[in-house]
Write a protein that holds these residues in place. Structure first.
Motif, short mmCIF file in Angstrom:
data_model
loop_
_atom_site.label_atom_id
_atom_site.label_comp_id
_atom_site.label_asym_id
_atom_site.label_seq_id
_atom_site.Cartn_x
_atom_site.Cartn_y
_atom_site.Cartn_z
N LEU A 17 1.14 -0.80 -0.32
CA LEU A 17 0.39 0.49 -0.04
C LEU A 17 0.54 1.30 -0.70
N ARG A 18 0.25 2.50 -0.60
CA ARG A 18 1.20 3.01 -0.26
C ARG A 18 0.44 4.10 0.27
N ALA A 53 17.22 17.49 3.56
CA ALA A 53 17.87 16.87 2.83
C ALA A 53 18.57 15.24 3.02
N GLY A 54 16.81 14.90 2.71
CA GLY A 54 16.23 13.58 3.24
C GLY A 54 16.71 12.87 3.68
N ILE A 55 17.73 13.36 5.20
CA ILE A 55 17.53 12.21 5.90
C ILE A 55 16.67 11.59 6.78
N LYS A 56 16.61 9.93 6.77
CA LYS A 56 15.35 9.17 7.32
C LYS A 56 15.07 8.29 8.48
N TYR A 57 14.48 7.96 9.57
CA TYR A 57 14.27 7.44 10.00
C TYR A 57 13.52 6.02 9.89
N TYR A 58 13.82 4.72 10.64
CA TYR A 58 12.91 4.14 10.42
C TYR A 58 13.13 3.50 11.56
N GLU A 59 11.62 2.45 12.19
CA GLU A 59 11.42 1.79 12.92
C GLU A 59 11.90 0.55 12.52
N ASP A 60 12.46 -0.27 13.25
CA ASP A 60 13.40 -1.52 13.30
C ASP A 60 12.84 -2.63 12.31
N PHE A 66 8.87 -1.36 4.37
CA PHE A 66 8.62 0.72 4.18
C PHE A 66 10.15 1.53 3.96
N THR A 67 9.18 2.49 2.48
CA THR A 67 10.12 4.09 2.17
C THR A 67 9.39 5.16 2.04
N ILE A 68 9.85 5.84 3.13
CA ILE A 68 9.33 7.03 3.47
C ILE A 68 9.92 8.45 2.35
N SER A 69 9.63 9.34 1.61
CA SER A 69 9.81 10.14 0.35
C SER A 69 8.03 11.03 0.76
N ARG A 70 9.17 12.24 -0.18
CA ARG A 70 8.67 13.22 -0.54
C ARG A 70 8.58 13.83 -1.96
N VAL A 77 4.20 14.15 1.73
CA VAL A 77 5.10 13.10 1.58
C VAL A 77 4.19 10.97 1.66
N TYR A 78 4.73 9.86 1.51
CA TYR A 78 4.31 9.39 0.92
C TYR A 78 5.35 8.08 1.90
N LEU A 79 4.25 6.93 2.12
CA LEU A 79 4.73 5.78 2.59
C LEU A 79 3.97 4.59 2.09
N GLN A 80 5.45 4.07 1.53
CA GLN A 80 4.86 3.11 0.89
C GLN A 80 5.49 1.64 1.26
N MET A 81 4.67 1.31 1.26
CA MET A 81 4.91 -0.17 2.61
C MET A 81 4.32 -1.64 1.87
N SER A 82 5.00 -2.50 1.83
CA SER A 82 5.82 -3.55 0.83
C SER A 82 5.76 -4.56 1.98
N SER A 83 5.64 -5.97 1.29
CA SER A 83 5.79 -6.70 2.50
C SER A 83 4.63 -6.94 3.88
N LEU A 84 3.05 -6.68 3.70
CA LEU A 84 2.92 -6.02 5.19
C LEU A 84 2.74 -7.06 5.44
N LYS A 85 2.37 -6.97 6.98
CA LYS A 85 2.40 -8.29 8.15
C LYS A 85 1.17 -7.60 8.53
N PRO A 86 0.66 -8.87 8.85
CA PRO A 86 -0.63 -8.41 10.57
C PRO A 86 -0.50 -7.68 10.85
N GLU A 87 0.22 -7.45 10.92
CA GLU A 87 1.22 -6.42 12.70
C GLU A 87 1.41 -5.56 12.60
N ASP A 88 1.57 -4.94 11.54
CA ASP A 88 1.30 -3.19 10.14
C ASP A 88 -0.47 -2.83 10.53
N THR A 89 -1.14 -3.99 10.72
CA THR A 89 -2.06 -3.10 11.28
C THR A 89 -3.11 -2.22 12.45
#
Length: 119
Positions: A17-18, A53-60, A66-70, A77-89
């Protein structure tokens, strides 16, 4: 500053999902942009953030999935979410703040968008 989030929905495990978050208003208050999420019965947590400057942070738990971009002018700003898991609900919230908001919630929140991942 107003934030408008969109893109949530129902997806099967392994799917993608994005999410999008469009901002309007004071540009200095959108220097730091982030996505948080809150699952039922849990506290809201930072998922990913991006700053100048495009500095990014991701939770482990989302690193590599997931990829954050603008966009070019930084308003969306976008959040591209791939390989989603039930715990991402969770309900996903976009957030915005100035440079002091890196690593902490900024003062501006979008409405939540629900992401449901079925197993």
């Amino acid at each position: 500053v107003q934030l408008q989030a969109s893109g949530g929905g129902l997806v099967q495990a392994g799917g993608s999902l994005r999410l999008s978050c469009a901002a309007s208003g004071d540009a200095f208050s959108t220097w730091t942009r982030a996505w948080y999420r809150q699952a039922p019965g849990k506290q809201r947590e930072l998922v990913a953030s991006i700053r100048d400057a495009g500095i990014k942070y991701y939770e482990d738990s989302v690193k590599g999935r997931f990829t954050i971009s603008r966009d070019g002018d930084g308003t969306t700003v976008y959040l591209q979410m791939s390989s989603l898991k039930p715990e991402d609900t969770a309900v996903y919230y976009c957030n915005s703040g100035d440079s002091a908001s890196w690593g902490r919630p900024g003062p501006y929140w979008g409405q939540g968008t629900l992401v449901t991942v079925s197993s």
